[in-house]
Design a protein around this motif. Structure first.
Motif, PDB file in Angstrom:
ATOM      1  N   PHE A 229      -0.011   5.496   0.795  1.00 30.08           N
ATOM      2  CA  PHE A 229      -1.289   6.015   0.300  1.00 30.08           C
ATOM      3  C   PHE A 229      -2.064   6.749   1.389  1.00 30.08           C
ATOM      4  O   PHE A 229      -2.452   7.905   1.220  1.00 30.08           O
TER       5      PHE A 229
ATOM      6  N   GLU B  51       0.809  -1.223   0.000  1.00 29.93           N
ATOM      7  CA  GLU B  51       0.000   0.000   0.000  1.00 29.93           C
ATOM      8  C   GLU B  51       0.836   1.263   0.000  1.00 29.93           C
ATOM      9  O   GLU B  51       0.328   2.351  -0.261  1.00 29.93           O
TER      10      GLU B  51
ATOM     11  N   PHE C 114      -5.924   1.662  -4.379  1.00 26.71           N
ATOM     12  CA  PHE C 114      -5.045   2.825  -4.253  1.00 26.71           C
ATOM     13  C   PHE C 114      -4.832   3.571  -5.565  1.00 26.71           C
ATOM     14  O   PHE C 114      -3.980   4.454  -5.647  1.00 26.71           O
ATOM     15  N   GLN C 115      -5.622   3.249  -6.589  1.00 32.00           N
ATOM     16  CA  GLN C 115      -5.489   3.923  -7.878  1.00 32.00           C
ATOM     17  C   GLN C 115      -6.731   4.767  -8.138  1.00 32.00           C
ATOM     18  O   GLN C 115      -7.862   4.342  -7.889  1.00 32.00           O
TER      19      GLN C 115
ATOM     20  N   TYR D 204     -11.236   5.202  -4.802  1.00 29.41           N
ATOM     21  CA  TYR D 204     -10.035   4.631  -5.417  1.00 29.41           C
ATOM     22  C   TYR D 204     -10.180   3.112  -5.476  1.00 29.41           C
ATOM     23  O   TYR D 204     -10.805   2.503  -4.610  1.00 29.41           O
TER      24      TYR D 204
END
Length: 274
Positions: free
Chosen positions: A53, A50, A247-248, A244
């Motif tokens: 983030f 991760e 995490f995108q 998200y």
């Protein structure tokens, strides 16, 4: 004696798929399962996956004081404390809080822990915070919409006027509509630990967790759909909700294992409203 037995084994009754009660999670996180939770997560691998983030999102929103309302065994609380945030760690499971405190001590940290029920969060938490994090798919332990709305209203009230809530959930849309597929790249990073849904319908996600020593545990959760969760967040007053996928910022709905919702309380003028 019944209390002792309840800590030693999970009990879902005669028909486990009919066990759909918000309060039942307290009987699911028994000592044996909690002791294996870090084996499931693998702190080192998860931190690498991760990255920063959550730290970056909190800093972007100017957060300093953070309430971790689903601390579990303390992974995110510890990471945020080490990054310089002031953190209070909460959970509904006393077994999880005890493990989190122990994990903090092993890293020369003293976690400030509080056992809470989200539906009455302000009964036990009297301060206001810059941010609340509710991670680890924890929000899906709430089985009724009434409970979900009450919990979110409590979160909203506990935040400062410009606070932010970060809440995550599994990608139940993909599991319900397409089928389960997960490489556990981000959230469950432990080697030789198997996690998969043993039963799925629109009202229940029953996950099976099996470990290398052949021990098996289950969790019953409500399969939240992404847009439903976003709608609830807006209904209780959050004015901007960014979602998200793993995490995108850009993703296709069927791809992510998890969704992360970043909900802002800050009041926006009409022409600034998303």
């Amino acid at each position: 004696m019944d209390a002792i037995r309840s800590r030693q084994r999970q009990d879902f009754g005669s028909d486990p798929v009919e066990c759909r009660e918000t309060d039942h999670y307290q009987f699911e996180y028994i000592e044996g399962f909690v002791d294996k939770w870090d084996e499931l997560i693998d702190w080192k691998s998860r931190a690498e996956s991760e990255g920063d983030f959550f730290i970056d999102v909190l800093r972007q929103h100017g957060a300093r004081r953070v309430l971790d309302v689903a601390t579990g065994t303390g992974f995110h609380s510890v990471r945020l404390i080490e990054a310089g945030f002031e953190v209070v760690s909460c959970d509904g499971s006393p077994q999880m809080l005890a493990k989190a405190f122990e994990n903090g001590r092993q890293r020369d940290l003293i976690l400030r822990t509080v056992q809470v029920d989200w539906r009455w969060l302000n009964r036990d938490i009297h301060n206001h915070y810059d941010a609340i994090i509710c991670l680890g798919n924890s929000f899906t332990h709430l089985f009724s919409e009434h409970d979900r709305r009450k919990a979110l209203a409590e979160f909203y009230a506990t935040l400062k006027h410009d606070g932010v809530l970060i809440l995550d959930q599994r990608n139940y849309d993909a599991i319900l509509d397409v089928g389960y597929s997960s490489a556990h790249t981000y959230y469950y990073c432990g080697d030789n630990v198997s996690v998969y849904p043993e039963h799925m319908d629109e009202g229940l996600a029953r996950f099976r967790y099996s470990f290398p020593d052949n021990s098996v545990y289950h969790l019953n959760m409500y399969p939240l759909r992404k847009d439903y969760t976003r709608g609830l967040l807006r209904d209780v007053g959050f004015q901007r909700v960014d979602t998200y996928g793993d995490f995108q910022e850009t993703y296709r709905d069927t791809e992510p294992d998890f969704f992360i919702h970043v909900a802002e309380k800050r009041y926006r003028e009409a022409d600034d409203h998303e």
